[in-house]
Design a protein around this motif. Structure first.
Motif: not given
Ligand SMILES: NC(=O)c1ccc[n+]([C@@H]2O[C@H](COP(=O)([O-])OP(=O)(O)OC[C@H]3O[C@@H](n4cnc5c(N)ncnc54)[C@H](OP(=O)(O)O)[C@@H]3O)[C@@H](O)[C@H]2O)c1
Length: 305
Positions: A143-151, A154-162, A173-179
């Motif tokens: 999923i992170l491959d598909l999301l890529g790095d946050a910019t 444009a860095d607000r990611l909602l994860v449903t089913g967290a 893992l998403a926090a590592d990519r700046g989300w």
């Protein structure tokens, strides 16, 4: 068990938990690049319930003439190696058997698999916990491959089913990519989700730069994405149609030894949340499936064949 056969959970005429059978199947010696693993633990995942229910048979994906093997995730010990394999007998490994159309699966006393589908389990990580990592950890990484790095901006990611398996890994893992991650889960999951370093909500308003839909909200998840944002789903071939310039993708988790090695290391280090709900013997696979189908289970049921 005789030395030439082992026990495995399969479905012949899939129709839910009642259709799951335990049968004896022949041992298969490893070929080139393969190992035979004595399975210590096999995690019960949502996809296994769908296979047992016949969802993928109905979709024309499974064509097994006799029986279909259940289970993707496993952890165990190498008991035999084929040519061109570096792993020693006795090595503790975890991995996944992917794909739907197969007569074998991880709900079995033994499994013969390519080494490309597994990784060594680090010392200090028990095999039950290790068995819960592969498909869901690799899905989160995908999923992170598909999301890529946050910019910036444009860095607000909602994860449903967290509070689930995929969502829990992804939130970290998403926090590592700046989300900047917000996890959507049930009210009782607040402490767990915040413990992942994420913000927590039980309901979300629209406007997210990206939504990773690990709870399979589908169109409801799409409606939460801002115009031109990104939605990543978890059901390949079953994504909502795009609207408002939103990029819609779905993840397909597949074997990746290098990545699995990293995920297992991070679980062993306590950085990623791998949770075991209960361990049950092979005979109780139907009961475990019934319990998971009821929802609300936190952590995986793990089969000890
Ligand atoms: N495409 C791939 O390669 C791939 C790989 C792995 C997994 N998946 C799929 O990804 C999905 C998630 O898998 P998983 O193993 O993470 O499942 P899981 O552990 O059951 O997690 C799903 C979570 O979503 C929660 N949820 C559902 N409805 C909710 C709602 N209305 N509000 C708040 N929370 C809600 C569930 O809570 P409750 O239990 O309380 O309902 C559960 O905690 C499954 O559909 C699975 O098949 C796909």
């Amino acid at each position: 068990m005789s030395t030439s056969t082992f026990r495995a959970a399969v479905v012949r005429d899939p129709g839910g938990p009642d259709s799951i059978e335990i049968i004896d199947v022949p041992v298969r010696e490893p070929g080139r690049g393969e190992v035979r693993v004595a399975v210590a633990a096999a995690a019960v995942n949502p996809v296994d319930l769908a296979v047992a229910a016949g969802l993928f048979h109905a979709r024309g994906v499974i064509h097994q003439p006799d029986h279909t093997g259940l289970g993707w995730d496993f952890a165990g010990t190498v008991v035999a190696t084929g040519p061109d394999v570096d792993l020693a007998v006795g090595t503790r490994v975890a991995g996944l058997v992917d794909g739907f159309d197969r007569d074998h699966g991880s709900y079995a006393e033994q499994l013969t698999v390519p080494v490309a589908k597994l990784a060594v389990v680090p010392d200090g990580l028990d095999l039950s916990t290790a068995s819960t990592v592969p498909v869901n950890g690799l899905a989160a990484a995908g999923i992170l491959d598909l999301l890529g790095d946050a910019t910036p901006g444009a860095d607000r990611l909602l994860v449903t089913g967290a509070a689930g398996a995929v969502g829990g890994y992804l939130a970290v893992l998403a926090a590592d990519r700046g989300w900047r991650v917000t996890g959507l889960a049930r009210p009782a999951d607040e402490e767990f989700v915040r413990g992942l370093g994420a913000e927590f909500v039980t309901h979300a308003e629209p406007g997210w730069d990206a939504v990773a839909d690990c709870a399979v909200f589908q169109e409801r998840a799409l409606a939460l994405v801002r115009d031109g944002g990104t939605l990543v789903g978890v059901q390949p071939g079953n994504a909502p149609a795009t609207e408002r310039g939103i990029t819609v993708r779905t993840v397909v988790a597949g074997p990746d030894s290098t990545r699995l090695d990293d995920l297992l290391g991070r679980v062993a280090a306590g950085e990623l949340p791998a949770r075991v709900h209960a361990a049950v013997p092979l005979d109780q696979v139907p009961d475990a499936h019934r319990a998971v189908a009821g929802g609300g289970v936190r952590g995986r049921y793990v089969i000890h064949p």
